[in-house]
Design a protein around this motif. Sequence first.
Motif, PDB file in Angstrom:
ATOM      1  N   LEU A  93       0.843  -1.195   0.000  1.00 48.90           N
ATOM      2  CA  LEU A  93       0.000   0.000   0.000  1.00 48.90           C
ATOM      3  C   LEU A  93       0.878   1.244   0.000  1.00 48.90           C
ATOM      4  N   THR A  94       0.475   2.239  -0.774  1.00 47.70           N
ATOM      5  CA  THR A  94       1.119   3.550  -0.720  1.00 47.70           C
ATOM      6  C   THR A  94       0.142   4.511  -0.060  1.00 47.70           C
ATOM      7  N   LEU A  95       0.507   5.012   1.110  1.00 46.74           N
ATOM      8  CA  LEU A  95      -0.379   5.885   1.872  1.00 46.74           C
ATOM      9  C   LEU A  95      -0.240   7.326   1.379  1.00 46.74           C
ATOM     10  N   PRO A  96      -1.344   8.055   1.209  1.00 48.13           N
ATOM     11  CA  PRO A  96      -1.317   9.421   0.678  1.00 48.13           C
ATOM     12  C   PRO A  96      -0.958  10.431   1.777  1.00 48.13           C
ATOM     13  N   VAL A  97       0.232  10.311   2.325  1.00 51.55           N
ATOM     14  CA  VAL A  97       0.606  11.115   3.486  1.00 51.55           C
ATOM     15  C   VAL A  97       0.611  12.605   3.165  1.00 51.55           C
ATOM     16  N   ASP A  98       1.161  12.977   1.993  1.00 52.67           N
ATOM     17  CA  ASP A  98       1.184  14.402   1.632  1.00 52.67           C
ATOM     18  C   ASP A  98      -0.223  14.983   1.579  1.00 52.67           C
ATOM     19  N   GLU A  99      -1.152  14.247   0.991  1.00 53.39           N
ATOM     20  CA  GLU A  99      -2.525  14.719   0.891  1.00 53.39           C
ATOM     21  C   GLU A  99      -3.187  14.784   2.273  1.00 53.39           C
ATOM     22  N   ILE A 100      -2.891  13.823   3.112  1.00 53.16           N
ATOM     23  CA  ILE A 100      -3.463  13.817   4.468  1.00 53.16           C
ATOM     24  C   ILE A 100      -3.015  15.036   5.259  1.00 53.16           C
ATOM     25  N   MET A 101      -1.751  15.427   5.099  1.00 55.91           N
ATOM     26  CA  MET A 101      -1.193  16.516   5.897  1.00 55.91           C
ATOM     27  C   MET A 101      -1.459  17.896   5.298  1.00 55.91           C
ATOM     28  N   GLN A 102      -1.817  17.944   4.015  1.00 57.91           N
ATOM     29  CA  GLN A 102      -2.009  19.242   3.371  1.00 57.91           C
ATOM     30  C   GLN A 102      -3.118  20.033   4.054  1.00 57.91           C
ATOM     31  N   GLY A 103      -2.775  21.207   4.549  1.00 56.50           N
ATOM     32  CA  GLY A 103      -3.728  22.050   5.253  1.00 56.50           C
ATOM     33  C   GLY A 103      -3.964  21.633   6.698  1.00 56.50           C
ATOM     34  N   HIS A 104      -3.279  20.586   7.140  1.00 58.29           N
ATOM     35  CA  HIS A 104      -3.451  20.096   8.516  1.00 58.29           C
ATOM     36  C   HIS A 104      -2.092  19.962   9.222  1.00 58.29           C
ATOM     37  N   GLU A 105      -1.145  20.796   8.823  1.00 60.15           N
ATOM     38  CA  GLU A 105       0.209  20.695   9.359  1.00 60.15           C
ATOM     39  C   GLU A 105       0.250  20.882  10.871  1.00 60.15           C
TER      40      GLU A 105
END
Length: 484
Positions: A319-331
């Motif tokens: 699995l490749t987790l969408p970490v960048d998308e998860i953190m975008q705007g939620h830093e």
Amino acid sequence: MNIKTLVIGVAVLMIALVSCDDTTDTVGTSLINNMDNLQVKADTFGVASRSEKYGAIVSRSTVGYLGSVVDPETNTLIKSSYLVQFNTLENFQLPDKEKIMSMEDGEIVADSCELHLQYNYLDVYGDSLAQMKLTVYEMGKPMEEGVDYDIDFDPEEQGYVRSDGLQQSRSYTIADLTEEDKSRTTDQLKRIRVRLNKPYTDKDGVKYNNFGTYLLRKYYQDPSNFRNAYKFTHNVMPGFLVKITDGVGSMVYVSSTNLYVFFKTNEDGKETKANTVFSATEEVIQASSMLYDDASLQSLIEDNSCTFLKTPAAIYTELTLPVDEIMQGHENDSINTAKISIPRITNSTNTEYTLPAPTYLMMIPKDSLTTFFANNKVADNKYSFIASNLDSNGKVTSAYTFSNVSALVSMMAKAKKDGTAGENWNKVVLVPVQVTYSTDVNNTKVLTRVTHDMSLTSTRLQKGYFGADSPLQICVIYSKFYGR
């Protein structure tokens, strides 16, 4: 009230109250009566997945896998043999030499010697009446602690088998219909019994009437070699290779391997039958060696309609987790939960030889896979996680669910931010495993052992990709305080 305690309490409550489809803009505020402005949000993201072939894996298990079967999905042969060593306890002892009544020409002899391979008849695969043949080979040197023996390890090619040592064959079926064996088993618990009663010559050229006699005389020559497993395997008996040498159609999972030596003693002036047993335990090494046609797996790996889980040692899912998308705007937000559910695709054909789905999966960062098993680690629910396809009633479900991998997502995000992320920084693998639990003093189940699942299993999983409409999604719940 300590605000950190409050955060934890609210976060836990969010898990129960908030789904990924709920609107959560005002939930936090109403819960804490405006003491602080807690904003809770939820979102979902697509998770990409693909099938990948195992590399070399460590073969370490208390079960011996023995058999030869045709994989119904690939129509190719899977063949498994196993190596086994035996343990002795520190207080191991035989009767005083003067009490032994089994004698020949003034020397102690064993009446007989037998190797018992015990298995559960309900935990086998294949045709119970398939005619199989195994051969037991004496090892010339022991497997060593601290050495990783991979599943494709070839003990004969690597010089672990004594070329002029003991060899004994036995034909069998897993139904075990022979009357003499059936008389000493139950309906479920059966064993393959291999007699080691032919003349035996040790590595120094000394001859014995059978292998049991060799063990008895070695004991009375120097009992100290029987005081622990290291001395026993290095100075007396390195172990056996149990190998399938003919037949196709069944696989047994040998739960215990025991070596019996039978003799007679003098007890209060009466002749009494006696025996001693050497057992394979967790304290000594046991490793299975498996052959699998690599070429046959490639078509499954290239199937883009799904991903596969296949054991023994064949295919896992990445699995490749969408970490960048998860953190975008939620830093600056806290990730309270991150849940992933991986649906299984039900097999359209179901026969008595359909391979079962693996019961337990472990999720672990891809780069940690090899060291995890080599170092005998257990899942910590922080960076490695266990999921099952069984519900609380033991019924098989349609998905594997990892309830909260938020710590893993946060760790990946931190590595990316710190510049320490490697090539596989946001990749995890789903690996079928076998787990062992114990109960602590508070009657709580504690995970104590995790090993590769070496049994025959196979299932297909929903294929995932990046995007909102992906069949595989990670559901994330964030929280953030304002006004502080």
